[in-house]
Design a protein around this motif. Structure first.
Motif, PDB file in Angstrom:
ATOM      1  N   SER A  51       0.834  -1.209   0.000  1.00 61.59           N
ATOM      2  CA  SER A  51       0.000   0.000   0.000  1.00 61.59           C
ATOM      3  C   SER A  51       0.864   1.253   0.000  1.00 61.59           C
ATOM      4  O   SER A  51       0.535   2.238  -0.651  1.00 61.59           O
ATOM      5  CB  SER A  51      -0.970   0.004   1.183  1.00 61.59           C
ATOM      6  N   VAL A  54       2.146   1.812  -3.564  1.00 61.81           N
ATOM      7  CA  VAL A  54       1.108   2.372  -4.435  1.00 61.81           C
ATOM      8  C   VAL A  54       0.918   3.852  -4.124  1.00 61.81           C
ATOM      9  O   VAL A  54       0.786   4.681  -5.022  1.00 61.81           O
ATOM     10  CB  VAL A  54      -0.217   1.600  -4.268  1.00 61.81           C
ATOM     11  N   GLY A  63      -4.039   5.746  -4.342  1.00 66.41           N
ATOM     12  CA  GLY A  63      -3.189   5.041  -3.397  1.00 66.41           C
ATOM     13  C   GLY A  63      -2.985   5.784  -2.106  1.00 66.41           C
ATOM     14  O   GLY A  63      -2.838   5.179  -1.043  1.00 66.41           O
TER      15      GLY A  63
END
Length: 102
Positions: A51, A54, A63
């Motif tokens: 995460s 992103v 993101g």
């Protein structure tokens, strides 16, 4: 059913047949974890890293919001764990161990 993006039909059949070997090092670490708690901790760390990657790729993309929500979810989980520990009378050492595994 046709195969998916991440797990091909051959991978699915191999895993369903009992072969637990996986290609990526992260998934291999999860598969070889000593217990469920360790496997969950590895999976959470891998998800957190993905995460963050992103979020850093595009500062104006979705993101950033997903990373924020993921971090809030972690914060809430820790707060619940602290509340449960207090309710059930866990020692500080036990709570620290649980929070570290989180």
């Amino acid at each position: 059913m046709p195969g998916g993006r991440d797990v091909t039909e051959s991978d699915f059949l191999r895993i369903a047949g009992g072969d637990n070997s996986v290609g990526s090092p992260e998934l291999q670490a999860i598969a070889e974890a000593a217990d469920l708690g360790t496997a969950e901790a590895i999976a959470r760390r891998t998800l957190d890293q993905a995460s963050r990657n992103v979020a850093m790729a595009d500062a104006l993309g979705p993101g950033v919001a997903l990373d924020y929500l993921r971090r809030k979810e972690q914060e809430i989980a820790r707060m619940r764990l602290i509340g449960r520990a207090k309710y059930y009378g866990l020692s500080k050492e036990e709570l620290a161990k649980e929070l570290q595994g989180e």
